[in-house]
Design a protein around this motif. Structure first.
Motif, PDB file in Angstrom:
ATOM      1  N   SER A  75       0.838  -1.188   0.000  1.00  0.00           N
ATOM      2  CA  SER A  75       0.000   0.000   0.000  1.00  0.00           C
ATOM      3  C   SER A  75       0.872   1.236   0.000  1.00  0.00           C
ATOM      4  N   SER A  76       0.529   2.199  -0.842  1.00  0.00           N
ATOM      5  CA  SER A  76       1.292   3.437  -0.889  1.00  0.00           C
ATOM      6  C   SER A  76       1.084   4.286   0.354  1.00  0.00           C
ATOM      7  N   VAL A  77       0.086   3.952   1.181  1.00  0.00           N
ATOM      8  CA  VAL A  77      -0.163   4.709   2.392  1.00  0.00           C
ATOM      9  C   VAL A  77       0.869   4.377   3.460  1.00  0.00           C
ATOM     10  N   ALA A  78       1.507   3.195   3.370  1.00  0.00           N
ATOM     11  CA  ALA A  78       2.470   2.780   4.385  1.00  0.00           C
ATOM     12  C   ALA A  78       3.653   3.731   4.450  1.00  0.00           C
ATOM     13  N   CYS A  79       4.083   4.257   3.341  1.00  0.00           N
ATOM     14  CA  CYS A  79       5.193   5.213   3.320  1.00  0.00           C
ATOM     15  C   CYS A  79       4.965   6.186   2.164  1.00  0.00           C
ATOM     16  N   CYS A 123      18.496   7.198  -0.250  1.00  0.00           N
ATOM     17  CA  CYS A 123      17.311   8.041  -0.088  1.00  0.00           C
ATOM     18  C   CYS A 123      16.533   8.199  -1.378  1.00  0.00           C
ATOM     19  N   VAL A 124      16.941   7.520  -2.435  1.00  0.00           N
ATOM     20  CA  VAL A 124      16.273   7.643  -3.730  1.00  0.00           C
ATOM     21  C   VAL A 124      15.676   6.293  -4.115  1.00  0.00           C
ATOM     22  N   TRP A 125      14.921   6.294  -5.223  1.00  0.00           N
ATOM     23  CA  TRP A 125      14.140   5.116  -5.583  1.00  0.00           C
ATOM     24  C   TRP A 125      14.223   4.834  -7.076  1.00  0.00           C
ATOM     25  N   ARG A 126      14.075   3.555  -7.396  1.00  0.00           N
ATOM     26  CA  ARG A 126      13.837   3.091  -8.761  1.00  0.00           C
ATOM     27  C   ARG A 126      12.423   2.529  -8.805  1.00  0.00           C
ATOM     28  N   GLU A 127      11.631   3.050  -9.724  1.00  0.00           N
ATOM     29  CA  GLU A 127      10.218   2.695  -9.790  1.00  0.00           C
ATOM     30  C   GLU A 127       9.859   2.195 -11.187  1.00  0.00           C
ATOM     31  N   ARG A 128       8.744   1.479 -11.230  1.00  0.00           N
ATOM     32  CA  ARG A 128       8.138   1.079 -12.487  1.00  0.00           C
ATOM     33  C   ARG A 128       6.631   1.203 -12.358  1.00  0.00           C
ATOM     34  N   ASN A 176      20.888  10.219  13.675  1.00  0.00           N
ATOM     35  CA  ASN A 176      19.936  11.324  13.853  1.00  0.00           C
ATOM     36  C   ASN A 176      19.221  11.651  12.552  1.00  0.00           C
ATOM     37  N   PHE A 177      19.940  11.574  11.433  1.00  0.00           N
ATOM     38  CA  PHE A 177      19.303  11.850  10.151  1.00  0.00           C
ATOM     39  C   PHE A 177      18.258  10.792   9.820  1.00  0.00           C
ATOM     40  N   ARG A 178      18.546   9.516  10.139  1.00  0.00           N
ATOM     41  CA  ARG A 178      17.571   8.457   9.906  1.00  0.00           C
ATOM     42  C   ARG A 178      16.337   8.664  10.786  1.00  0.00           C
ATOM     43  N   ASP A 179      16.555   9.128  12.024  1.00  0.00           N
ATOM     44  CA  ASP A 179      15.411   9.416  12.899  1.00  0.00           C
ATOM     45  C   ASP A 179      14.543  10.526  12.321  1.00  0.00           C
ATOM     46  N   ILE A 180      15.174  11.551  11.749  1.00  0.00           N
ATOM     47  CA  ILE A 180      14.412  12.648  11.149  1.00  0.00           C
ATOM     48  C   ILE A 180      13.573  12.137   9.984  1.00  0.00           C
ATOM     49  N   LEU A 181      14.152  11.256   9.157  1.00  0.00           N
ATOM     50  CA  LEU A 181      13.405  10.712   8.030  1.00  0.00           C
ATOM     51  C   LEU A 181      12.215   9.873   8.502  1.00  0.00           C
ATOM     52  N   MET A 182      12.433   9.057   9.535  1.00  0.00           N
ATOM     53  CA  MET A 182      11.341   8.224  10.029  1.00  0.00           C
ATOM     54  C   MET A 182      10.226   9.066  10.643  1.00  0.00           C
ATOM     55  N   ILE A 183      10.598  10.143  11.354  1.00  0.00           N
ATOM     56  CA  ILE A 183       9.582  11.026  11.902  1.00  0.00           C
ATOM     57  C   ILE A 183       8.812  11.719  10.781  1.00  0.00           C
ATOM     58  N   SER A 184       9.490  11.979   9.667  1.00  0.00           N
ATOM     59  CA  SER A 184       8.848  12.597   8.503  1.00  0.00           C
ATOM     60  C   SER A 184       8.088  11.592   7.655  1.00  0.00           C
ATOM     61  N   ASN A 185       7.952  10.351   8.127  1.00  0.00           N
ATOM     62  CA  ASN A 185       7.247   9.290   7.414  1.00  0.00           C
ATOM     63  C   ASN A 185       7.906   8.998   6.068  1.00  0.00           C
ATOM     64  N   MET A 186       9.224   8.903   6.090  1.00  0.00           N
ATOM     65  CA  MET A 186      10.000   8.531   4.914  1.00  0.00           C
ATOM     66  C   MET A 186      10.832   7.303   5.255  1.00  0.00           C
TER      67      MET A 186
END
Length: 310
Positions: A75-79, A123-128, A176-186
């Motif tokens: 689900s795209s809502v998860a992240c 921090c980046v993605w490959r999508e299809r 700390n940067f990973r914590d910031i991303l997780m708090i930002s729902n990333m």
């Protein structure tokens, strides 16, 4: 003739006093102990067992925090929050919409991200894309810019390199940067992947700073020559050192005083006061201690096999 003998066995009944209210899951985990025969017991302060029978706790009611990890992975809502380069997203949809029309001209389904098979690269993605009606699936697209090199293997993402360049100049660590991303729902990158990128970036930044300070020293010599100084190689400088703890008042720490030091030297010939030299020292190097134990003369950090960090 067989004789049948009947035996009467009387089993005494034990009256049990179960607890009226069952314990919650957190109390059960912290206080209840299970014996070798599977009986749940709670001990008093003096070590004697409690007389009441302990019942297993009921399943607790799931709150919002418990329900969130149970969201479907597809689900795209998860992240929902991700970083994409707009030009690559436009190229993805424009190209694949035309291919979808050629693949099945009668299909009017929408093309959505195939979140079940997406690939994260830091921090980046490959999508299809895949169609919601037919079986059309596109190829993978890199939705990020890469660093062009002549080396073999996958190209490094510019965003991952830029993040490490920013973290080097700030007191924020990878954690700390990973914590910031997780708090930002990333979805955060792995710690090992970020550390590998940090090691590569730190080495390049170190070489860049050495080359920059060398250019500054050479320019100062040329300026001295143009100004007509008697000795063009002499430069007025000032230096200062900073330790991880005080040298004089060592009673403030139970450890050895002055175990780490950073020493900077700046020039006083110009008003810019540019840094012309830098020294870092570290007595907490386990590699140097082991080599000194073998009788090898080591001056930290001028030896291989260890990364010096202050």
């Amino acid at each position: 003739m067989e004789r049948i003998i009947y035996l009467e066995i009387r089993i005494p009944y034990v009256t049990l006093n179960p607890i009226n209210n069952q314990l919650s899951g957190c109390i059960c985990l912290s206080r209840v102990r299970q014996s070798s025969n599977g009986v749940l017991t709670i001990e008093n302060v003096d070590g004697t067992p409690v007389e009441q029978v302990i019942l297993r706790p009921k399943p607790q009611n799931l709150d919002v925090v418990d329900k969130y990890p149970q969201a479907a992975n597809n689900s795209s809502v998860a992240c929902p929050n991700k970083v994409y380069a707009p030009k690559h997203v436009q190229s993805l949809f424009n190209s694949e919409r035309r291919k979808h029309t050629l693949y099945n001209s009668d299909c009017d389904g929408d093309l959505n991200f195939d979140v079940e098979n997406e690939k994260q690269w830091g921090c980046v993605w490959r999508e299809r894309l895949k169609c919601q009606e037919c079986d059309f699936v596109s190829k993978y697209y890199r939705l990020y810019d890469v660093v062009e090199t002549n080396k073999r293997g996958p190209k490094s993402a510019k965003l991952n390199i830029q993040i490490q360049c920013g973290l080097i100049t700030s007191p924020i660590s990878n954690k700390n940067f990973r914590d910031i991303l997780m708090i930002s729902n990333m979805s955060p990158p792995s710690s090992s992947g970020m550390q590998k990128t940090a090691n590569k970036v730190a080495k390049e930044v170190e070489e860049l700073n050495k080359a920059s300070m060398q250019d500054i020293r050479r320019n100062l010599g040329e300026e001295n020559k143009l100004c007509g100084l008697s000795n063009e190689k002499l430069v007025r400088v000032e230096s200062d050192c900073r330790y991880n703890n005080p040298l004089i008042n060592s009673g403030t720490t139970p450890f050895q005083a002055g175990t780490q030091v950073v020493c900077t030297m700046s020039e006083n010939n110009t008003s810019a006061k540019q840094i012309v030299s830098l020294f870092t020292g570290n007595k907490l190097c386990s590699v140097a201690t082991r080599l000194r134990g073998k009788g090898i003369q080591i001056i930290c950090p001028n030896h291989g096999g260890v990364a010096q960090q202050i």
